[in-house]
Motif scaffolding. Structure first.
Motif, PDB file in Angstrom:
ATOM      1  N   VAL A  15       1.156  -1.238   0.105  1.00 37.89           N
ATOM      2  CA  VAL A  15       0.273   0.185  -0.205  1.00 37.89           C
ATOM      3  C   VAL A  15       1.307   0.799   0.126  1.00 37.89           C
ATOM      4  N   ILE A  16       0.585   2.030  -0.919  1.00 37.68           N
ATOM      5  CA  ILE A  16       1.172   3.556  -0.965  1.00 37.68           C
ATOM      6  C   ILE A  16       0.431   4.637  -0.771  1.00 37.68           C
ATOM      7  N   CYS A  17       0.671   5.422   0.413  1.00 35.84           N
ATOM      8  CA  CYS A  17      -0.286   6.352   1.299  1.00 35.84           C
ATOM      9  C   CYS A  17       0.410   7.515   1.784  1.00 35.84           C
ATOM     10  N   LYS A  18      -0.562   8.532   1.682  1.00 38.05           N
ATOM     11  CA  LYS A  18      -0.105  10.184   1.914  1.00 38.05           C
ATOM     12  C   LYS A  18      -0.033  10.255   3.417  1.00 38.05           C
ATOM     13  N   SER A  19       1.196  10.782   3.586  1.00 37.43           N
ATOM     14  CA  SER A  19       1.954  11.393   4.842  1.00 37.43           C
ATOM     15  C   SER A  19      -0.161  11.920   5.667  1.00 37.43           C
ATOM     16  N   GLY A  20      -0.772  11.501   6.701  1.00 33.34           N
ATOM     17  CA  GLY A  20      -1.568  12.159   7.802  1.00 33.34           C
ATOM     18  C   GLY A  20      -2.450  11.015   7.349  1.00 33.34           C
ATOM     19  N   THR A  21      -2.911  10.308   6.414  1.00 36.49           N
ATOM     20  CA  THR A  21      -3.545   9.344   6.386  1.00 36.49           C
ATOM     21  C   THR A  21      -3.132   8.320   7.269  1.00 36.49           C
ATOM     22  N   SER A  22      -4.535   7.196   7.782  1.00 37.00           N
ATOM     23  CA  SER A  22      -4.674   6.313   7.917  1.00 37.00           C
ATOM     24  C   SER A  22      -4.653   5.146   7.234  1.00 37.00           C
ATOM     25  N   VAL A  23      -3.245   3.838   7.207  1.00 41.08           N
ATOM     26  CA  VAL A  23      -3.809   3.021   7.522  1.00 41.08           C
ATOM     27  C   VAL A  23      -4.038   1.454   7.937  1.00 41.08           C
ATOM     28  N   LYS A  24      -5.140   0.856   7.274  1.00 38.16           N
ATOM     29  CA  LYS A  24      -5.326  -0.362   8.378  1.00 38.16           C
ATOM     30  C   LYS A  24      -4.660  -1.867   7.620  1.00 38.16           C
ATOM     31  N   ILE A  25      -4.011  -2.682   7.961  1.00 39.20           N
ATOM     32  CA  ILE A  25      -3.884  -3.847   7.682  1.00 39.20           C
ATOM     33  C   ILE A  25      -4.556  -4.832   8.563  1.00 39.20           C
ATOM     34  N   GLU A  26      -5.192  -5.980   8.089  1.00 38.74           N
ATOM     35  CA  GLU A  26      -5.671  -7.415   8.401  1.00 38.74           C
ATOM     36  C   GLU A  26      -5.064  -8.192   8.119  1.00 38.74           C
ATOM     37  N   CYS A  27      -5.383  -9.631   9.242  1.00 35.72           N
ATOM     38  CA  CYS A  27      -4.921 -10.719   8.772  1.00 35.72           C
ATOM     39  C   CYS A  27      -6.166 -11.173   9.634  1.00 35.72           C
ATOM     40  N   ARG A  28      -5.910 -12.308   7.953  1.00 36.64           N
ATOM     41  CA  ARG A  28      -7.623 -13.538   8.895  1.00 36.64           C
ATOM     42  C   ARG A  28      -6.619 -14.340   8.955  1.00 36.64           C
ATOM     43  N   SER A  29      -7.410 -15.514  10.540  1.00 34.19           N
ATOM     44  CA  SER A  29      -7.004 -17.269   9.892  1.00 34.19           C
ATOM     45  C   SER A  29      -7.761 -17.760   9.103  1.00 34.19           C
ATOM     46  N   LEU A  30      -7.376 -18.850   8.625  1.00 32.04           N
ATOM     47  CA  LEU A  30      -7.938 -19.389   7.838  1.00 32.04           C
ATOM     48  C   LEU A  30      -8.024 -20.978   8.808  1.00 32.04           C
ATOM     49  N   ASP A  31      -9.389 -21.554   8.764  1.00 28.50           N
ATOM     50  CA  ASP A  31      -9.533 -22.317   8.314  1.00 28.50           C
ATOM     51  C   ASP A  31      -9.182 -23.126  10.197  1.00 28.50           C
ATOM     52  N   PHE A  32      -9.181 -22.046  10.683  1.00 29.27           N
ATOM     53  CA  PHE A  32      -8.544 -22.354  12.558  1.00 29.27           C
ATOM     54  C   PHE A  32      -9.020 -21.072  12.654  1.00 29.27           C
ATOM     55  N   GLN A  33      -8.320 -20.916  14.644  1.00 32.07           N
ATOM     56  CA  GLN A  33      -8.600 -19.997  15.293  1.00 32.07           C
ATOM     57  C   GLN A  33      -7.321 -19.614  16.231  1.00 32.07           C
ATOM     58  N   ALA A  34      -7.432 -17.959  15.733  1.00 30.94           N
ATOM     59  CA  ALA A  34      -6.035 -17.368  16.355  1.00 30.94           C
ATOM     60  C   ALA A  34      -6.551 -16.676  17.778  1.00 30.94           C
ATOM     61  N   THR A  35      -6.307 -17.122  18.617  1.00 30.26           N
ATOM     62  CA  THR A  35      -6.331 -15.923  19.826  1.00 30.26           C
ATOM     63  C   THR A  35      -5.272 -15.006  20.404  1.00 30.26           C
ATOM     64  N   THR A  36      -4.484 -15.524  19.802  1.00 29.84           N
ATOM     65  CA  THR A  36      -3.696 -14.451  19.944  1.00 29.84           C
ATOM     66  C   THR A  36      -2.421 -14.384  18.416  1.00 29.84           C
ATOM     67  N   MET A  37      -1.557 -12.941  18.005  1.00 27.07           N
ATOM     68  CA  MET A  37      -1.480 -12.447  16.720  1.00 27.07           C
ATOM     69  C   MET A  37      -0.619 -11.896  17.390  1.00 27.07           C
ATOM     70  N   PHE A  38       0.282 -11.800  16.352  1.00 31.05           N
ATOM     71  CA  PHE A  38       1.967 -11.210  16.945  1.00 31.05           C
ATOM     72  C   PHE A  38       2.227 -10.039  15.323  1.00 31.05           C
ATOM     73  N   TRP A  39       2.517  -8.695  15.844  1.00 31.02           N
ATOM     74  CA  TRP A  39       2.144  -7.933  14.607  1.00 31.02           C
ATOM     75  C   TRP A  39       4.402  -7.918  15.040  1.00 31.02           C
ATOM     76  N   TYR A  40       4.892  -7.723  13.301  1.00 28.53           N
ATOM     77  CA  TYR A  40       6.467  -7.571  13.354  1.00 28.53           C
ATOM     78  C   TYR A  40       6.612  -6.109  12.355  1.00 28.53           C
ATOM     79  N   ARG A  41       7.913  -5.635  12.201  1.00 27.11           N
ATOM     80  CA  ARG A  41       7.777  -5.221  11.852  1.00 27.11           C
ATOM     81  C   ARG A  41       9.684  -5.190  11.274  1.00 27.11           C
ATOM     82  N   GLN A  42       9.752  -4.394  10.121  1.00 32.54           N
ATOM     83  CA  GLN A  42      11.113  -4.796   9.817  1.00 32.54           C
ATOM     84  C   GLN A  42      11.271  -3.350   8.492  1.00 32.54           C
ATOM     85  N   PHE A  43      12.563  -2.488   8.632  1.00 28.33           N
ATOM     86  CA  PHE A  43      12.594  -1.506   8.195  1.00 28.33           C
ATOM     87  C   PHE A  43      13.812  -2.212   7.394  1.00 28.33           C
TER      88      PHE A  43
END
Lengths: 111, 114
Positions: free
Chosen positions: A11-39
């Motif tokens: 995704v490319i967005c302009k400064s000042g805007t908000s961006v939503k990222i979704e993670c969906r678990s398929l065929d199983f239930q995810a009680t805990t999700m870890f979010w990582y960032r990589q520069f």
């Protein structure tokens, strides 16, 4: 088989805007999700841990008001980058604790 | 706090060489250790997962070992090929109350030239 579907992949967005990222678990239930960032040319750093139905736990130095995490159901966790700035440009990737499945990652570019 | 270090940071070898990538970690109480491959601009591909009760895992030309007492893991790649060129990441997986949390090393950038 079980998989974590992450969108958008980029995704490319302009400064000042908000961006939503979704993670969906398929065929199983995810009680805990870890979010990582990589520069660019760096390793992955844990940002936060989200648990279904409760507040996320943020790692030291991560602004909770800037990176909003919601885990409202057992199959969906979202990360919203609010008021994005160019320095937020990074690769974001989620991982479910159950099974250790990674999403495909989201490359965010803020211009 | 777990810290994971990978050596070397970068490696360039001719095709056909056998090579070893090193990973060290500070907290021997890790639950598991996992090796990943990351191609430029892409996500992660899991290569090998070594559970705490195991000492090594093998998959094709890849072999990973784990020595918790010394805080080390190695990834051995046999008969390297240009297609092996990528960044290789090792990650310690925590147990206990932090179960499932990964701590990544900085990665080793591998280039295999024909």
């Amino acid at each position: 088989g079980a998989v974590v579907s992450q969108h958008p992949s980029w995704v490319i967005c302009k400064s000042g805007t908000s961006v939503k990222i979704e993670c969906r678990s398929l065929d199983f239930q995810a009680t805990t999700m870890f979010w990582y960032r990589q520069f660019p040319k760096q390793s992955l750093m844990l940002m936060a841990t989200s648990n279904e139905g409760s507040k996320a736990t943020y790692e030291q130095g991560v602004e909770k008001d800037k990176f909003l995490i919601n885990h409202a159901s057992l199959t969906l966790s979202t990360l919203t980058v609010t008021s994005a700035h160019p320095e937020d440009s990074s690769f974001y990737i989620c991982r479910a604790r159950e099974g250790g499945f990674f999403g495909q990652g989201t490359r965010l570019t803020v211009v | 706090k777990q810290e994971v270090t990978q050596i070397p940071a970068a490696l360039s070898v001719p095709e056909g060489e056998n090579l070893v990538l090193n990973c060290s970690f500070t907290d021997s109480a890790i639950y598991n250790l996992q090796w990943f491959r990351q191609d430029p601009g892409k996500g992660l591909t899991s290569l090998l997962l070594i559970q705490s009760s195991q000492r090594e895992q093998t998959s094709g030309r890849l072999n990973a070992s784990l020595d918790k007492s010394s805080g080390r893991s190695t990834l051995y790649i046999a008969a390297s090929q240009p297609g092996d060129s990528a960044t290789y990441l090792c990650a310690g997986i925590a147990g206990g109350t932090s179960y499932g949390k990964l701590t990544f090393g900085q990665g080793t950038i591998l280039t295999v030239h024909p």
